[in-house]
Motif scaffolding. Sequence first.
Motif, PDB file in Angstrom:
ATOM      1  N   SER A 132       2.462   1.506  -3.516  1.00 41.58           N
ATOM      2  CA  SER A 132       1.503   1.893  -4.521  1.00 41.58           C
ATOM      3  C   SER A 132       0.953   3.339  -4.521  1.00 41.58           C
ATOM      4  O   SER A 132       0.885   4.050  -5.565  1.00 41.58           O
ATOM      5  CB  SER A 132       0.360   0.955  -4.525  1.00 41.58           C
ATOM      6  OG  SER A 132      -0.303   1.037  -3.378  1.00 41.58           O
ATOM      7  N   ASN A 133       0.749   3.677  -3.255  1.00 45.77           N
ATOM      8  CA  ASN A 133       0.354   5.086  -3.019  1.00 45.77           C
ATOM      9  C   ASN A 133       1.368   6.255  -3.371  1.00 45.77           C
ATOM     10  O   ASN A 133       1.227   7.237  -3.678  1.00 45.77           O
ATOM     11  CB  ASN A 133       0.036   5.340  -1.424  1.00 45.77           C
ATOM     12  CG  ASN A 133      -1.176   4.704  -1.085  1.00 45.77           C
ATOM     13  OD1 ASN A 133      -1.943   4.353  -1.981  1.00 45.77           O
ATOM     14  ND2 ASN A 133      -1.483   4.556   0.349  1.00 45.77           N
ATOM     15  N   TYR A 134       2.603   5.699  -3.295  1.00 46.33           N
ATOM     16  CA  TYR A 134       3.915   6.610  -3.399  1.00 46.33           C
ATOM     17  C   TYR A 134       4.031   6.686  -5.109  1.00 46.33           C
ATOM     18  O   TYR A 134       4.246   7.721  -5.567  1.00 46.33           O
ATOM     19  CB  TYR A 134       5.056   6.094  -3.002  1.00 46.33           C
ATOM     20  CG  TYR A 134       6.437   6.710  -3.380  1.00 46.33           C
ATOM     21  CD1 TYR A 134       6.968   7.944  -2.966  1.00 46.33           C
ATOM     22  CD2 TYR A 134       7.305   5.836  -4.341  1.00 46.33           C
ATOM     23  CE1 TYR A 134       7.840   8.562  -3.446  1.00 46.33           C
ATOM     24  CE2 TYR A 134       8.326   6.711  -4.694  1.00 46.33           C
ATOM     25  CZ  TYR A 134       8.738   7.892  -4.305  1.00 46.33           C
ATOM     26  OH  TYR A 134       9.888   8.588  -4.769  1.00 46.33           O
ATOM     27  N   ASN A 165       0.820  -1.308   0.069  1.00 45.41           N
ATOM     28  CA  ASN A 165       0.095  -0.006   0.098  1.00 45.41           C
ATOM     29  C   ASN A 165       0.855   1.095  -0.030  1.00 45.41           C
ATOM     30  O   ASN A 165       0.638   2.308  -0.770  1.00 45.41           O
ATOM     31  CB  ASN A 165      -0.855  -0.128   1.086  1.00 45.41           C
ATOM     32  CG  ASN A 165      -1.987  -1.003   0.960  1.00 45.41           C
ATOM     33  OD1 ASN A 165      -2.434  -1.539   0.061  1.00 45.41           O
ATOM     34  ND2 ASN A 165      -2.600  -1.276   2.073  1.00 45.41           N
ATOM     35  N   HIS A 166       1.983   1.250   0.670  1.00 45.28           N
ATOM     36  CA  HIS A 166       2.931   2.398   0.974  1.00 45.28           C
ATOM     37  C   HIS A 166       3.482   2.740  -0.705  1.00 45.28           C
ATOM     38  O   HIS A 166       3.444   3.892  -1.173  1.00 45.28           O
ATOM     39  CB  HIS A 166       3.873   2.408   1.838  1.00 45.28           C
ATOM     40  CG  HIS A 166       4.756   3.559   1.923  1.00 45.28           C
ATOM     41  ND1 HIS A 166       4.388   4.602   2.793  1.00 45.28           N
ATOM     42  CD2 HIS A 166       6.067   3.700   1.809  1.00 45.28           C
ATOM     43  CE1 HIS A 166       5.373   5.459   2.728  1.00 45.28           C
ATOM     44  NE2 HIS A 166       6.499   4.921   2.316  1.00 45.28           N
ATOM     45  N   ALA A 189       1.713   6.213  -7.075  1.00 40.62           N
ATOM     46  CA  ALA A 189       0.363   7.034  -7.720  1.00 40.62           C
ATOM     47  C   ALA A 189       0.741   8.585  -7.445  1.00 40.62           C
ATOM     48  O   ALA A 189       0.266   9.513  -8.402  1.00 40.62           O
ATOM     49  CB  ALA A 189      -0.799   6.436  -7.111  1.00 40.62           C
ATOM     50  N   ALA A 190       1.137   8.840  -6.374  1.00 41.10           N
ATOM     51  CA  ALA A 190       1.560  10.332  -6.090  1.00 41.10           C
ATOM     52  C   ALA A 190       2.514  10.886  -7.015  1.00 41.10           C
ATOM     53  O   ALA A 190       2.196  12.027  -7.529  1.00 41.10           O
ATOM     54  CB  ALA A 190       1.861  10.504  -4.587  1.00 41.10           C
TER      55      ALA A 190
END
Length: 121
Positions: free
Chosen positions: A101-103, A98-99, A105-106
């Motif tokens: 993939s969020n990185y 999650n970390h 995506a951002a």
Amino acid sequence: MANQSKEITQNLYGRSASPSHQAVKLLTAATVGATLLFLSGLTLTGTVIALIMATPVLVLFSPILVPAGIVMLLIAAGFVFSGGCGMAAMTVMAWLYNHVSNYAAAKQRANAYGQFVMLDI
């Protein structure tokens, strides 16, 4: 307080419960309660008698049973520890996924707008 109880009874049955109906409910509850209390006492008595009869056998076999019990306890503890480590590893992997993939995506959103963003990992 009596009015509230009467309202609840009327709401449940759609009518006021008669005193004979309440007496039957009380008698049924008392009978079931006494029967269950008797059965629990009977079970306790049987357990105590079985423990009294099994004590000499347990004392006789204690040189075998105690090490076997310790081994079984250690085996069970090993399985619990192994499962706990597996769950911890799965939790860390999910958090890491999650970390990351969020990185990513951002970073993609920032690149889409032509911005330079310094993101902390």
